[in-house]
Scaffold this active site. Structure first.
Site, PDB file in Angstrom:
ATOM      1  N   ASP A 470       0.751  -1.249   0.024  1.00  0.00           N
ATOM      2  CA  ASP A 470      -0.045  -0.263   0.094  1.00  0.00           C
ATOM      3  C   ASP A 470       0.875   1.323  -0.069  1.00  0.00           C
ATOM      4  OD1 ASP A 470      -2.393   1.558   0.230  1.00  0.00           O
ATOM      5  OD2 ASP A 470      -2.996   0.445   1.923  1.00  0.00           O
ATOM      6  N   ASP A 536     -10.743   1.652  -3.606  1.00  0.00           N
ATOM      7  CA  ASP A 536     -11.185   1.416  -2.208  1.00  0.00           C
ATOM      8  C   ASP A 536     -12.633   1.523  -2.296  1.00  0.00           C
ATOM      9  OD1 ASP A 536      -8.971   0.979  -0.990  1.00  0.00           O
ATOM     10  OD2 ASP A 536      -8.881   2.909   0.240  1.00  0.00           O
TER      11      ASP A 536
HETATM   12  C1  DGJ Z   1      -5.900   1.853   1.663  1.00  0.00           C
HETATM   13  C2  DGJ Z   1      -6.250   0.565   0.826  1.00  0.00           C
HETATM   14  O1  DGJ Z   1      -6.676   0.934  -0.179  1.00  0.00           O
HETATM   15  C3  DGJ Z   1      -7.333  -0.305   1.653  1.00  0.00           C
HETATM   16  O2  DGJ Z   1      -7.476  -1.344   0.900  1.00  0.00           O
HETATM   17  C4  DGJ Z   1      -6.665  -0.900   2.977  1.00  0.00           C
HETATM   18  O3  DGJ Z   1      -5.593  -1.619   2.790  1.00  0.00           O
HETATM   19  C5  DGJ Z   1      -6.155   0.230   3.775  1.00  0.00           C
HETATM   20  N1  DGJ Z   1      -5.452   1.299   3.182  1.00  0.00           N
HETATM   21  C6  DGJ Z   1      -5.451  -0.061   5.246  1.00  0.00           C
HETATM   22  O4  DGJ Z   1      -5.013   1.258   5.811  1.00  0.00           O
END
Ligand code: DGJ
Length: 733
Positions: A470, A536
């Protein structure tokens, strides 16, 4: 017109068949997969044509082609015609964006490169690669330019600039271009934000420049993604398209420009801050790869070239894409062995094949305010380490995956406290925080070494098959080292090195590129990752649009697509399981839902969708993506057709209520026009609720040719808004 006489350009030249007729050495004609790239190489290379295949040009016709391509000598900024090279320069009379910008403290700012040699590797009908070396004596610069037409018909270019002068040469920009014709009258590119990536935007392609600059230090939710110049009628299945992509995960620029004396260029490269790249004698700077994809019949045909190229890479993921349970929207930070083993049990029961433990397993990370950077398993939450969970998950036959965010720290972390000097920052201040975090300066060898060692240890000590990597903030005031010089270029390269090193140490581990959703989706990060987290937002309706446009560059198997709970966490909108699952099916399928709360009927329905995915993933992950240009905008049809035309699966999504009643035509694109297909509903996406099935909507279906299905189609079942059904078309012998 050549800006320099031919005889200055032809040393160290090797050319093979198919390079054009006369005069010898003047042109290079690369052809592949229906695309021609015809270059005038008498001086620095200039593209005479990029687009549809021109056929065999060997022979006398080439002289006439070149003559016919020359414009009337009128209206140019200088005497004689002006045709910019792939690296446009004022020395050519070009007053648009220069390809190379830079200087030696104000001197040597307008280069005129002289070609030293050309190397041509020809693949016959498979395209080829032209490498041109050149120098600029007065500026003390050498250039190596690579122009490639891949076997899939994709143009790839990049340049390396080396300084040979004694004093520093500061690079402002090194940008390459491709020309487009006058009939490309419109532009399509993308904006976006968190949870709404790749929002299409169309503008007219008028005189002047459309410049998309990104200073986010990552690819960005709002990256132009693919900048497309197209004909007036451009749509998914019609019109001509010329697409441009800058493959870079740091700051970058794309532009389209048109002048009264030139029909148009697409260009771009890395966006460099003042002082970011300063070359001393012998030092080099290499631009990112930039890609050009031509589409002869709409955006789908352009996307096909990107997909085919990606799929041909040696490291492209080829084993079946495992159904993934990701814990984020299921439990967020509420990590607990009992809760997660139970979640793994329910995931296994519906057919999941990979279990990914998301954020919250390390250091003091009980929420997003602390612990980031402390890549040690939390003793508080996991007193016996991750081993019990991993053993449980792998015991169920699932792979185990782990979330990391290696480039980041919370200031409230042991790492940031121990090494405050390791942060990207300016000498007198820290950048403004974002999501309570700062960015580690990975161009610092100590910081790089520490993170590499931690990730290496995690992968060595645990049975981890997958990393979700991430990156949750833009880079702001990203100063490197004690002087705080611009650091994004070095950071981007360091991240690539880190990924490359980990992959070489742990070749079996797959890596997902996530960046607060889909803010790091580009062709260079994908050279070292196996999947992207598309967004997301897993609200199916939003995803319908996000996935459609993400699919313009990358094929479905690289695109993470999850089935969420009944009410979307990011939008609050409710959706049927059919809509959620039928949308996520067209991707690398996952589940992001606390299945412990699902009832038996929901679990059974979910299991049926997972079973379908397993049944059709070989088709979805190798076939051509097709998007119908809808007769009724409320009714969207997209699908995948096997490359041999034998099989196809389509999703029909009512994104809104239709103005028509009964519903209109369902045209199914991309099939073999002369073959006959058995067309019928595909279970479990065969259920029409709150609507009315059309007369053919049963397993017997209809038998029609691909031509009829494309041109006339079949009547759609009457779908209520936000409902989705699936249609299967199988070729009959
Ligand atoms: C952002 C990501 O896109 C989510 O899927 C998740 O992993 C969160 N970060 C976790 O902090």
């Amino acid at each position: 017109m050549p800006q320099r006489p031919d005889d200055e350009t032809t040393t160290r030249t090797s050319q093979h068949e198919g390079t054009g007729g006369a005069p010898p050495g003047r042109t290079v004609h690369l052809r592949a997969a229906g695309v021609s790239l015809l270059l005038d190489v008498a001086a620095m290379p200039r593209v005479v044509h990029w687009g549809a295949d021109l056929g065999d040009l060997d022979g006398p016709g080439l002289d006439d082609l070149l003559l016919g391509a020359r414009p009337a000598d009128m209206g140019f900024p200088v005497d004689g015609e002006v045709v910019p090279g792939v690296l446009p320069a004022q020395a050519e009379g070009w007053l648009g964006t220069p390809g190379l910008q830079g200087s030696r403290d104000g001197r040597a700012w307008s280069p005129a490169f002289v070609v030293d040699g050309r190397e041509l590797t020809h693949g016959g009908a498979e395209g080829g690669t032209l490498v041109v070396t050149a120098h600029e004596a007065a500026a003390g610069l050498e250039l190596r330019l690579v122009v490639e037409l891949t076997p899939q018909g994709l143009v790839r270019q990049r340049a390396t600039l080396t300084s040979t002068g004694d004093d520093v040469y500061e690079v402002g920009a090194l940008q390459l271009t491709l020309p487009v014709p006058e009939r490309a009258t419109g532009l399509l590119d993308f904006g976006g934000r968190w949870a709404r990536e790749r929002s299409p935007q169309r503008t007219a392609f008028t005189h002047g420049s459309r410049v998309r600059e990104n200073r986010r230090g990552r690819t960005g939710h709002d990256s132009p993604y693919v900048l497309v110049a197209g004909t007036d009628d451009l749509a998914h299945r019609r019109g001509e398209a010329w697409g441009w992509h800058v493959a870079w995960s740091g700051n970058h620029r794309s532009f389209a420009e048109r002048h009264h004396y030139h029909p148009g260029l697409l260009g771009g490269g890395e966006l460099l801050e003042r002082g970011e790249v300063r070359l001393r004698a012998g030092e080099s700077y290499t631009s990112p790869w930039v890609y050009g994809a031509y589409g002869e019949q709409g955006l789908d045909s352009m996307a096909d070239r990107f997909h085919a190229w990606l799929r041909a890479r040696p490291h492209h993921p080829r084993r079946p894409r495992p159904v993934t349970l990701n814990t984020w929207e299921a439990v967020y930070f509420a990590h607990d062995l009992g809760r997660l083993t139970e979640l793994a049990d329910t995931a296994a029961a519906v057919g999941a094949e990979r279990f990914v433990l998301d954020d919250g397993w390390f250091g003091s990370r009980r929420d997003d305010s602390s612990g980031l950077g402390d890549w040690y398993v939390s003793q508080d939450v996991w007193p016996d380490g991750l081993q019990p969970l991993i053993a449980h998950v792998t015991g169920l036959g699932l792979e185990f995956g782990l979330w990391v965010e290696p480039e980041m720290v919370n200031p409230d972390s042991d790492l940031a406290r121990a090494h405050p000097e390791w942060l990207l920052q300016l000498p007198d201040r820290l950048p403004r925080p974002a999501r309570h975090q700062q960015v580690l300066d990975l161009a610092r060898p100590e910081a790089f070494g520490h993170i590499l060692a931690r990730l290496d240890a995690l992968l060595t000590e645990h049975d981890i098959a997958y990393l979700k990597w991430d990156h949750n903030r833009d880079l702001v005031d990203a100063g490197h080292g004690p002087d705080g010089v611009p650091g994004v270029h070095g950071q981007t390269q360091a991240v690539y090195r880190l990924l490359d090193e980990l992959r070489s140490r742990h070749p079996g581990v797959e890596i997902e590129s996530c960046s607060s959703g889909g803010a790091r989706v580009d062709l260079e990060i994908l050279q070292r990752t196996d999947r992207v987290w598309t967004s997301d937002c897993i609200d199916a309706l939003e995803r319908h649009t996000i996935q459609t446009w993400t699919n313009l560059l990358i094929p479905l198997e690289l695109m993470g697509a999850h089935i969420g709970s009944g009410t979307s966490h990011s939008t609050g909108r409710g959706a049927t399981l059919g809509l959620r699952a039928g949308t996520a099916l067209f991707g690398h399928l996952g589940i992001e839902w606390d299945l412990r709360e699902a009832d038996d009927a929901q679990r059974a329905e979910l299991a049926a969708w997972v079973a379908l995915y397993k049944d059709v993933r070989a088709l979805l992950h190798s076939g051509a993506s097709v998007h119908a240009d809808p007769d009724d905008p409320a009714l969207q049809v997209h699908g995948v057709v096997a490359h041999d035309g034998s099989d196809a699966l389509y999703a029909v999504t009512a994104i809104a209520s239709s103005e028509q009643l009964p519903a209109g035509a369902l045209r199914l694109p991309g099939l073999d026009p002369d073959a006959t297909y058995h067309v019928r509903p595909q279970a479990p996406g065969d259920v029409v609720t709150h609507g009315r099935a059309a007369p053919w909507w049963n397993p017997t279906g209809v038998h029609l040719t691909g031509r009829v299905l494309d041109r006339l189609g079949v009547r759609s079942p009457q779908l209520s808004p936000e409902r989705l059904v699936l249609v299967r078309a199988t070729r009959v012998a």
